[in-house]
Scaffold this motif. Structure first.
Motif, short mmCIF file in Angstrom:
data_model
loop_
_atom_site.label_atom_id
_atom_site.label_comp_id
_atom_site.label_asym_id
_atom_site.label_seq_id
_atom_site.Cartn_x
_atom_site.Cartn_y
_atom_site.Cartn_z
N CYS A 254 96.92 -38.18 -0.38
CA CYS A 254 96.94 -36.71 -0.42
C CYS A 254 96.20 -36.12 0.78
CB CYS A 254 96.33 -36.20 -1.72
SG CYS A 254 97.32 -36.52 -3.20
N VAL A 273 102.50 -37.47 0.71
CA VAL A 273 102.24 -37.01 -0.66
C VAL A 273 103.28 -37.59 -1.61
CG1 VAL A 273 103.60 -34.86 -0.71
CG2 VAL A 273 101.43 -34.99 -1.93
N ALA A 283 99.09 -36.52 -8.00
CA ALA A 283 99.54 -36.07 -6.68
C ALA A 283 100.66 -35.04 -6.77
CB ALA A 283 100.02 -37.27 -5.87
N ALA A 287 101.81 -32.02 -4.16
CA ALA A 287 103.13 -31.98 -3.54
C ALA A 287 103.76 -30.59 -3.66
CB ALA A 287 104.04 -33.02 -4.19
#
Length: 436
Positions: A254, A273, A283, A287
């Protein structure tokens, strides 16, 4: 012309004053000294044996780092321009501190575990390695609900794999060879180090104008060092990597995605990502915020291709092999509808509400949804136009989610802490096209 809020300016001034005290060494000293205290307390009082083992080693590492910084501060008073007190020296101390407080305890526990010790790893290490074995043998890392129900009641929890399919890749080395360096934590550390190294390299290659290159580069590198410290030597990260570790490569990917965003590479940001999203659900909010950032630059599709495409590509094989197993592990269990409940019960507001109030789970879920709607409205009305703003939204959003989730862990705080600390390093150099 946009005028800064005076209160925000004062907050930034106070933080910069603290961060720059003694050339950054004062805050380094506080970080290592507090961390040494935390590790020593953990070694004596923790009820988790892997945590106690980590604390015994890490306390010494943090203490050595503390003494080193004290020596640097004393040297700086006598020789303010000494290279032993500058930014490169602080980077070196950070690297050695990470090696002593995360990598050394990790290697020690992995070697002990390979020698037969059963108290040298947290459950998630075993879960990931079992997932790797199942992936190798059956094509899916998940057990179906019938297979989990057939396990003895005490083993049913370990039958679940509440991760995305990509996480099983870290368990493949153990499935192929049983030795200390195939411990999944070793490969978590390799993935974390690689992603962070790429992020640092990407940000340090960002150009600045000739007239301001020296000052700008120093400020950026100092902020970048603080971000790396938050993702490595901060006890919540070092402890997690040494004893469990599955969250660290997700966090590092990330951060890499945000570094690519800061250097105006939306396609690579989406891929980074997306890799993180193929490992863990944490995550996915990052995103979504990155896609919103990409839309402000007419690059939303380029971000979304990797950010959405890679997790879907990882899910498809498991979906085709055993759809029920995927649903049971990835959806039903995290939502509290599995055969057993998650042991993640840190006393955050969401957990306290769900356990203390009538219909508490519904109340906590409603608050969580309300927080999600508020963030969605914020993204719609004022989408982030910089990587730094993206990191702040992700950090505060995940902090709210962790606080309001009915089942959560204290260790999950490593995500918002690292994201928020990383944000200052993502500001583009002044007078570059990105800054304008």
């Amino acid at each position: 012309m946009i005028v800064d809020d005076p209160t925000a300016r004062r907050r930034r001034w106070h933080w910069r004053t603290l961060d720059n005290a003694a050339g950054g060494l004062a805050l380094d000293l506080g970080l290592y000294a507090v961390s040494a205290t935390f590790a020593a307390i953990t070694a004596v009082t923790s009820t988790l044996l892997p945590h106690r083992a980590w604390g015994a080693v890490a306390a010494v590492g943090y203490l050595l780092a503390t003494l080193t910084v004290i020596a640097q501060i004393l040297l700086r008073r006598r020789m303010p321009t000494s290279r032993l007190t500058g930014l490169p020296a602080r980077w070196a101390v950070t690297g050695l501190a990470w090696a002593a407080t995360a990598l050394l305890p990790l290697a020690w526990q992995s070697i002990d575990r390979a020698g037969g010790r059963t108290d040298r790893a947290q459950e998630e290490v075993l879960v990931v390695e079992h997932a790797g074995s199942r992936l190798l043998e059956h094509g899916t890392p998940y057990l179906g609900p019938d297979a989990i129900a057939a396990l003895p009641p005490g083993d049913q929890l370990m039958g679940y794999t509440p991760y995305q399919p990509g996480m099983a890749m870290f368990g493949l080395p153990r499935a192929l060879l049983n030795t200390w360096w195939t411990d999944s934590r070793v490969w978590f550390a390799v993935g974390t180090a690689l992603a962070l190294a790429l992020a640092v390299a990407a940000l340090r290659r960002t150009p600045a104008t000739a007239g301001q290159a020296t000052a700008t580069t120093h400020r950026r590198d100092a902020a970048l060092l603080r971000g790396v410290q938050a993702a490595t030597v901060l006890p919540i990260c070092a402890l997690t990597l040494a004893t469990g570790g599955d969250d660290l490569p997700v966090l590092a990917l990330c951060l890499l995605a945000l570094a690519f965003a800061a250097t105006d590479r939306p396609g690579r940001a989406g891929l980074a990502v997306g890799l993180a999203g193929a490992l863990k659900l944490f995550a996915w909010p990052v995103a979504l915020v990155l896609i919103a950032w990409g839309l402000t630059r007419r690059a939303g599709t380029r971000v979304a291709v990797g950010a959405i495409g890679l997790p879907i590509a990882a899910l498809l094989p498991a979906l085709l092999v055993d759809r029920d197993a995927l649903t049971e592990n990835v959806l039903r269990f995290p939502l509290g509808h599995g055969l057993v409940t998650s042991p993640a019960q840190s006393p955050f507001p969401g957990y306290l509400i769900s356990s203390a109030l009538p219909a508490g789970r519904l109340v906590a879920a409603a608050l969580l949804i309300a927080a999600g709607v508020a963030i969605a409205v914020r993204l719609t009305r004022r989408p982030p136009r910089t990587a730094a703003a993206t990191a702040l939204i992700c950090g505060y959003g995940l902090l709210a989610a962790i606080a309001l989730m009915p089942s959560t862990r204290f260790g999950y705080l490593l995500y918002p802490l690292a994201l928020l600390t990383w944000a200052p390093a993502l500001h583009p150099p002044v007078d570059t096209p990105a800054a304008r």
